[in-house]
Design a protein around this motif. Structure first.
Motif, PDB file in Angstrom:
ATOM      1  N   ASN A  35      65.062  60.516  64.698  1.00  0.00           N
ATOM      2  CA  ASN A  35      66.037  59.433  64.822  1.00  0.00           C
ATOM      3  C   ASN A  35      67.443  59.961  64.534  1.00  0.00           C
ATOM      4  N   ASN A  93      62.762  49.072  63.583  1.00  0.00           N
ATOM      5  CA  ASN A  93      62.244  49.197  62.218  1.00  0.00           C
ATOM      6  C   ASN A  93      60.730  49.090  62.155  1.00  0.00           C
ATOM      7  N   GLY A 116      70.802  52.348  68.887  1.00  0.00           N
ATOM      8  CA  GLY A 116      70.895  52.524  67.432  1.00  0.00           C
ATOM      9  C   GLY A 116      72.341  52.524  66.964  1.00  0.00           C
ATOM     10  N   GLN A 157      69.307  44.911  69.354  1.00  0.00           N
ATOM     11  CA  GLN A 157      68.980  46.159  68.638  1.00  0.00           C
ATOM     12  C   GLN A 157      67.709  45.961  67.807  1.00  0.00           C
ATOM     13  N   GLN A 158      67.661  44.847  67.093  1.00  0.00           N
ATOM     14  CA  GLN A 158      66.501  44.633  66.233  1.00  0.00           C
ATOM     15  C   GLN A 158      65.270  44.207  67.037  1.00  0.00           C
ATOM     16  N   TRP A 173      76.902  48.665  66.466  1.00  0.00           N
ATOM     17  CA  TRP A 173      77.862  48.770  65.350  1.00  0.00           C
ATOM     18  C   TRP A 173      79.230  49.169  65.879  1.00  0.00           C
ATOM     19  N   GLN A 209      68.412  57.706  56.034  1.00  0.00           N
ATOM     20  CA  GLN A 209      66.970  57.434  56.157  1.00  0.00           C
ATOM     21  C   GLN A 209      66.181  58.742  56.135  1.00  0.00           C
ATOM     22  N   PHE A 220      66.304  55.383  71.996  1.00  0.00           N
ATOM     23  CA  PHE A 220      66.920  54.314  71.201  1.00  0.00           C
ATOM     24  C   PHE A 220      68.128  54.828  70.402  1.00  0.00           C
TER      25      PHE A 220
HETATM   26  O1  LIG Z   1      71.556  51.299  63.586  1.00  0.00           O
HETATM   27  C1  LIG Z   1      70.562  51.312  62.612  1.00  0.00           C
HETATM   28  C2  LIG Z   1      69.611  52.482  62.819  1.00  0.00           C
HETATM   29  O2  LIG Z   1      69.166  52.535  64.090  1.00  0.00           O
HETATM   30  C3  LIG Z   1      68.491  52.455  61.831  1.00  0.00           C
HETATM   31  O3  LIG Z   1      67.568  53.464  62.111  1.00  0.00           O
HETATM   32  C4  LIG Z   1      67.786  51.118  61.718  1.00  0.00           C
HETATM   33  O4  LIG Z   1      66.885  51.181  60.652  1.00  0.00           O
HETATM   34  C5  LIG Z   1      68.768  49.982  61.501  1.00  0.00           C
HETATM   35  O5  LIG Z   1      68.108  48.741  61.473  1.00  0.00           O
HETATM   36  C6  LIG Z   1      69.836  49.984  62.566  1.00  0.00           C
HETATM   37  O6  LIG Z   1      70.758  48.948  62.342  1.00  0.00           O
END
Ligand SMILES: O[C@H]1[C@H](O)[C@@H](O)[C@H](O)[C@@H](O)[C@H]1O
Length: 619
Positions: free
Chosen positions: A337, A305, A485, A299-300, A489, A183, A480
């Motif tokens: 980030n 985002n 973040g 997380q979301q 995962w 990103q 975060f």
């Molecule tokens: O782990 C990731 C991360 O934090 C990204 O910055 C975000 O855009 C994603 O949605 C996330 O799944």
């Protein structure tokens, strides 16, 4: 449950306990568990690097579109609907392919899936780079979305399966580092090519071909996961790969644990039938799935985002007026980030998954509250509308008395002049149907770079409290990124037994993408109904729910072998209170209040203690 299962559970529990208390004494030969970083073969890092390129592409392709859109909308004359389609089609396609990726993963293996994903990334990149129409561009965006979905669920699983236990958290978290790295690089590329007004977007979108090609050729030479090979009965190959990735260490213990675990899982749950139904009907995997999907959902719901996407506007509120400057400063947001994800990689094996996630959620909740307070102060001190030009179209804009309601109406924008004393000569006028960059008519419809030219604020209001919002933004990313973040995962890659791992990760990654679309598509509507501060207070409230969820449901998986982790879900989930003293597998659970270090060694005494199993002999 079979006796063998009981004995494996007991052995694994003892091993698990040992790993939490300290290294076992008198252990013959050096097992994988006892390795330290200095004895970890370079090959494992190489595997992690090439796999994590999938994470990089995930980050790059989701991040690059915002900068590309600034150029595309002018060059291809895109309507708001088309802009929305080009952004969310990728995320929607990722949700679908993540969900179906579970089947592909179990059937074809991790390596082939990663090869397929990189091939798709290449194809999508080429289509976008040469697209002559918006429809072809859309096909390209959907194609890369399909690649992102498969990569997002396969890469963490592959890395977790090849890593030694003491490094697993760190190596899987590197994938998240590559996502935020992707990103960040995307925002730098966006900044650099934004000066190329003609075809700049082709380079932005097409550059993803390079890492995709690198990954594809890398993976032609890299091995399949030994765990998947063993599951498919290819034991010779599995032994060879395990030997290769452990660099001559004693692999017998690990090999036997994986093999026994596969046999017993087949005895326990059978091998036929639809995997998701087997997961749901078997307690430990059902609980793991709830934890995995819950983490991805929260997380979301923490709004990452939205905050990232909205950061350019936050910066405009803080006084950055130039488009190009805003693009570069949005790069600073993704850099923050990225840097704080690095902190996560450093912390994960030091403090563990659970504490890292809890700390992160706490900080995220507080900083969201600060963001909300910043927006609240800005709204309360919103500059008044002082000019009311005659509006022949009778739009709603003429009804507003201050900037706040004017900016919350998607059809209006705030046109104003500013000097040291503040805002003056301000009006609320309709936005141009062609672009949100200017007003439909009047002095803000054809602005020049001259100093006496008025400012046009769409979607934000000038405020002297922007520093509170900016501080909130930085604190948000700092809290975060290292935990929320990364950990969803990482934890998902390790909590399912082998037979359920692909499907479990497919479901949880699917949940991540679905909530990603939901949160981004609803943000502007939520802001319209609840105002910006209301939206951020809402996210803060959801984070508090997430905190309670993690506090009660997430066990610590640090240092355990993948085969041991399923035991953590063998009993009731989500409890910090009373747990049964024993069960028929000679497994005992203790409450933190009953915990005595003298008896059980120096382990953490918070709620996670509920999951520490102690054999009858040592009770
Ligand atoms: O782990 C990731 C991360 O934090 C990204 O910055 C975000 O855009 C994603 O949605 C996330 O799944």
């Amino acid at each position: 449950m079979s006796n063998r299962t009981g004995s494996r559970r007991q052995k694994a529990a003892e091993d698990g306990e040992r790993s939490l208390i300290g290294p076992p004494s008198g252990h013959a030969g050096e097992s994988v568990r006892d390795q330290d970083a200095s004895t970890t073969p370079f090959f494992v890092y190489l595997l992690a690097f090439f796999s994590a390129l999938g994470g990089f592409l995930f980050g790059y392709d989701t991040g690059v579109v915002s900068g590309a859109m600034l150029l595309l909308k002018k060059e291809m004359h895109l309507s708001a609907l088309w802009q929305e389609l080009l952004v969310s089609s990728t995320v929607g396609a990722a949700a679908l392919s993540a969900l179906s990726g579970g089947f592909l993963n179990g059937w074809l293996g991790r390596r082939i899936c990663i090869l397929i994903a990189s091939f798709i990334f290449c194809g999508g990149g080429i289509v976008m780079a040469v697209a002559l129409s918006k429809v072809v561009l859309l096909v390209g965006r959907i194609t890369v979305g399909l690649g992102i979905g498969i990569a997002s669920m396969t890469v963490p699983v592959y890395i977790a399966e090849v890593s030694p236990p003491h490094l697993r958290g760190q190596l899987v978290t590197i994938n998240s580092l590559f996502i935020t790295g992707g990103q960040f690089i995307a925002s730098v590329v966006d900044g650099a090519f934004s000066y190329l007004s003609h075809d700049g977007w082709r380079y932005m979108l097409g550059l993803s071909i390079l890492p995709a090609v690198l990954q594809f050729f890398g993976f032609i030479f890299l091995p399949e996961s030994p765990r998947w090979l063993l599951q498919k009965g290819r034991s010779q190959e599995a032994r060879q790969v395990l030997g290769r990735i452990r660099g001559g260490q004693n692999i017998e213990e690990e090999y036997d644990t994986i093999r026994t675990s596969i046999e017993e899982e087949e005895n326990e749950t059978g091998s036929g039938g639809v995997v998701i139904l087997r997961i749901l009907s078997y307690g430990p995997t059902r609980r793991a799935l709830i934890v995995g999907c819950g983490l991805q959902m929260f997380q979301q719901l923490s709004g990452i985002n939205t905050v990232m996407y909205y950061s350019a506007t936050i910066l405009q509120m803080a006084g950055v007026r130039e488009d190009k400057q805003a693009i570069w400063l949005a790069g600073a947001t993704s850099a923050t980030n990225f840097v704080f994800t690095l902190v996560g990689v450093w912390l994960v094996e030091r403090v563990g998954r659970r504490k890292l996630t809890l700390g992160s959620l706490l900080g995220t909740g507080l900083s969201l509250t600060l963001l909300a307070v910043g927006f609240l102060l800005s709204a309360q001190h919103s500059p008044p509308v002082t000019l009311h030009p005659v509006d022949f179209h009778n739009s709603t804009c003429r009804l507003y008395e201050s900037c706040e309601p004017c900016m919350l109406d998607p059809d209006c924008g705030f046109c104003y002049l500013e000097n040291d004393a503040g805002v003056f000569n301000s009006s609320c006028v309709p936005v141009s149907p062609a672009s949100t960059d200017s007003a439909a008519w009047g002095r803000c419809s054809n602005r020049t770079e001259e100093s006496f030219s008025p400012y046009w604020a769409y979607n934000y209001c000038p405020t002297s409290y922007s520093w509170v919002v900016l501080l909130g933004l930085i604190l948000y990313l700092a809290s975060f990124a290292p935990g929320m973040g990364t950990m969803p995962w990482t934890v998902n890659s390790e909590i399912y037994p082998l037979w359920a791992r692909s499907t479990g990760n497919a479901c949880s990654a699917g949940v991540n993408w679905i909530f990603n679309v939901l949160v981004s598509l609803t943000f502007l509507h939520v802001a319209e109904y609840l105002t910006y501060y209301g939206a951020f207070f809402l996210y803060a409230g959801l984070v508090v729910l997430g905190l309670l969820f993690v506090l009660c449901c997430l066990p610590e998986t640090k240092g355990l072998q993948l085969e041991e982790i399923e035991n953590l879900f063998a009993r009731r989930l989500c409890s910090c209170g009373d747990l049964p003293a024993s069960d028929d597998n000679h497994v005992h659970y203790i409450r933190s209040s009953d915990y005595r270090p003298a008896h059980y060694g120096a382990v953490d005494s918070d709620c996670a203690i509920a999951y520490i199993t102690v054999s009858t002999a040592s009770w």
